[in-house]
Design a protein around this motif. Structure first.
Motif, PDB file in Angstrom:
ATOM      1  N   GLU A 117     -32.932 -87.468  29.385  1.00 28.93           N
ATOM      2  CA  GLU A 117     -32.543 -86.720  30.678  1.00 28.93           C
ATOM      3  C   GLU A 117     -31.238 -85.808  30.076  1.00 28.93           C
ATOM      4  N   THR A 158     -43.705 -85.851  34.359  1.00 27.07           N
ATOM      5  CA  THR A 158     -42.513 -85.599  33.862  1.00 27.07           C
ATOM      6  C   THR A 158     -41.614 -86.645  33.248  1.00 27.07           C
ATOM      7  N   VAL A 192     -34.864 -81.273  28.462  1.00 26.16           N
ATOM      8  CA  VAL A 192     -35.187 -81.956  29.871  1.00 26.16           C
ATOM      9  C   VAL A 192     -34.435 -81.414  30.869  1.00 26.16           C
ATOM     10  N   ALA A 221     -38.549 -87.278  30.286  1.00 24.50           N
ATOM     11  CA  ALA A 221     -37.456 -87.691  30.788  1.00 24.50           C
ATOM     12  C   ALA A 221     -37.250 -89.052  30.201  1.00 24.50           C
TER      13      ALA A 221
END
Length: 426
Positions: free
Chosen positions: A55, A46, A60, A50
């Motif tokens: 983010e 992940t 995301v 990110a």
């Protein structure tokens, strides 16, 4: 009854013939531009997305399929994994992990499914398909940008996709006197009209002001039209680079339109951005987007590396091709073998093997059918010919070939049959 999950669908014949045509054309075009295929896993850590996608992005924050991968043993550690929402990050990760620059592999392309949990609509699915390419390493020469764009336009031309439009822009780079200064100017202008903007645009003023320029809300368009334009705030180096990209496109005969609202909101994107739109797709009409991302490899732990790439939305591309009448044609068989009698069956098996070896598509029924039923079946399968083999044909060594379109019949020896089919294959 269990059905496909919402936002996914089955690709069925004959539609898959059009998908194969598109992908084959892409491979042909990429090959002549000296790009090599890379296949990355459909899920990654992940943190890769990110860090690369960001983010604060909707991808995301809202759209990724993420889960905790539980350890199978006490000695293993669990980790957060995500189905890839895009493929550039995976390609860059592989480029760094395998030090592909040491092997001279810097022009890469990919094809495959991506996954985002968003609201399904025309041309947008939760499992969707992309065709993309990346150039990693080397210089940031304007000729590289222009050649990448030329390659995409060549691909669309190969498909005879009409009504496409190429938009380009430069978003500068991350030096204090270039994009960051523009972003502050843009933010100040947005603050003045904040109360007239929607909730998403208001949020983006703080998180990513450039993304406000992407807004599709009709009531926001008059306000956005009055905002400062990045072309007026580029540093001298970026102005020179952008002018050179445009000259390079003109040299290549690539027609384009400048679009000051065409941006990429992440810090590692810089200078050239481009988007290609097509007809028949409504408001979601972009079939390709790309740009230069000179900071991405370094952001993901690699050496300072120049980069530029693009992704084509294959689902939307297929829709656009259908809109202009380039849908899939049902694929019939070249030859249906209608055999009658056990003596003829052995000859039918041999004929099928020889014809397939010669490149013809052949349907050989496993059970004997009456003559009328056999021809009915051949026609239903879209066969061009029916090869009729009975005891008489086998004993005489003359095989009967029926052209199903007009009902005419001819007799051939086995070598003559192959010669005839090769001569008439089209």
């Amino acid at each position: 009854m269990i059905k496909a999950v919402r936002g996914t669908r089955d690709l069925l014949p004959p539609d898959t013939a059009l998908w194969n045509l598109v992908e084959s054309a892409a491979r042909d075009v990429f090959r002549v531009y000296n790009f090599h295929e890379i296949r990355t896993p459909v899920f990654e850590e992940t943190q890769l997305f990110a860090r690369s996608v960001g983010e604060e992005t909707d991808i995301v924050a809202k759209e990724m399929y993420t889960w905790e991968d539980r350890p199978r043993a006490e000695s293993e550690k669990g980790q957060s994994l995500t189905l890839r929402p895009e493929n550039t990050a995976g390609v860059v990760r592989a480029y760094i992990e395998h030090k592909l620059w040491e092997r001279g592999l810097n022009k890469l392309f990919y094809m495959g499914p991506q996954f985002r949990r968003e609201r399904p609509q025309k041309g947008r699915y939760r499992q969707f398909y992309q065709i993309g390419a990346e150039v990693l390493g080397g210089a940031d020469a304007p000729a590289i940008d222009a050649e990448v764009i030329e390659m995409v336009m060549t691909f669309f031309d190969r498909l005879e996709l009409t009504g496409i439009e190429l938009d380009i822009n430069s978003i500068g780079h991350n030096a204090p006197n270039c994009r960051p200064a523009y972003v502050q100017t843009l933010k100040a202008a947005l603050e003045k009209v904040k109360d007239q903007l929607g909730a998403d645009s208001q949020r983006r003023i703080e998180t990513n002001p450039l993304r406000v320029l992407d807004s599709k809300l009709e009531r926001e368009q008059p306000l956005i039209a009055t905002l400062p334009r990045i072309a007026d705030h580029l540093c001298d180096d970026c102005k020179v680079h952008y002018a050179a990209v445009k000259r390079q496109l003109e040299v290549r005969g690539v027609f384009f339109k400048e679009n000051w609202r065409l941006v990429r909101g992440l810090d590692y994107y810089m200078r050239t951005t481009f988007e290609i739109t097509a007809q028949g797709l409504g408001s979601q009409n972009a079939v390709c987007g790309g740009g230069r991302y000179d900071g991405l490899v370094e952001l993901l732990g690699g050496p300072p590396t120049k980069g530029i790439g693009f992704a084509i939305g294959e689902d939307r591309l297929i829709l656009s091709l259908r809109e202009i009448g380039k849908g899939a044609t049902p694929q019939g068989r070249d030859v249906y073998i209608a055999w009658m009698g056990q003596h003829a069956y052995a000859a039918a098996v041999r004929a099928a093997k020889d014809l397939r070896r010669a490149g013809f598509s052949v349907e050989l029924p496993t059970a004997e059918l009456k003559f009328g039923k056999a021809l009915e079946r051949a026609d239903k399968l879209g066969s061009r010919y029916a090869l009729i083999l009975g005891d008489n044909e086998v004993s005489e060594g003359l095989w009967t070939l029926k052209t199903l379109a007009d009902g005419t019949q001819q007799k051939f020896t086995e070598p003559e049959l192959l010669a005839f089919l090769r001569a008439t294959k089209g």
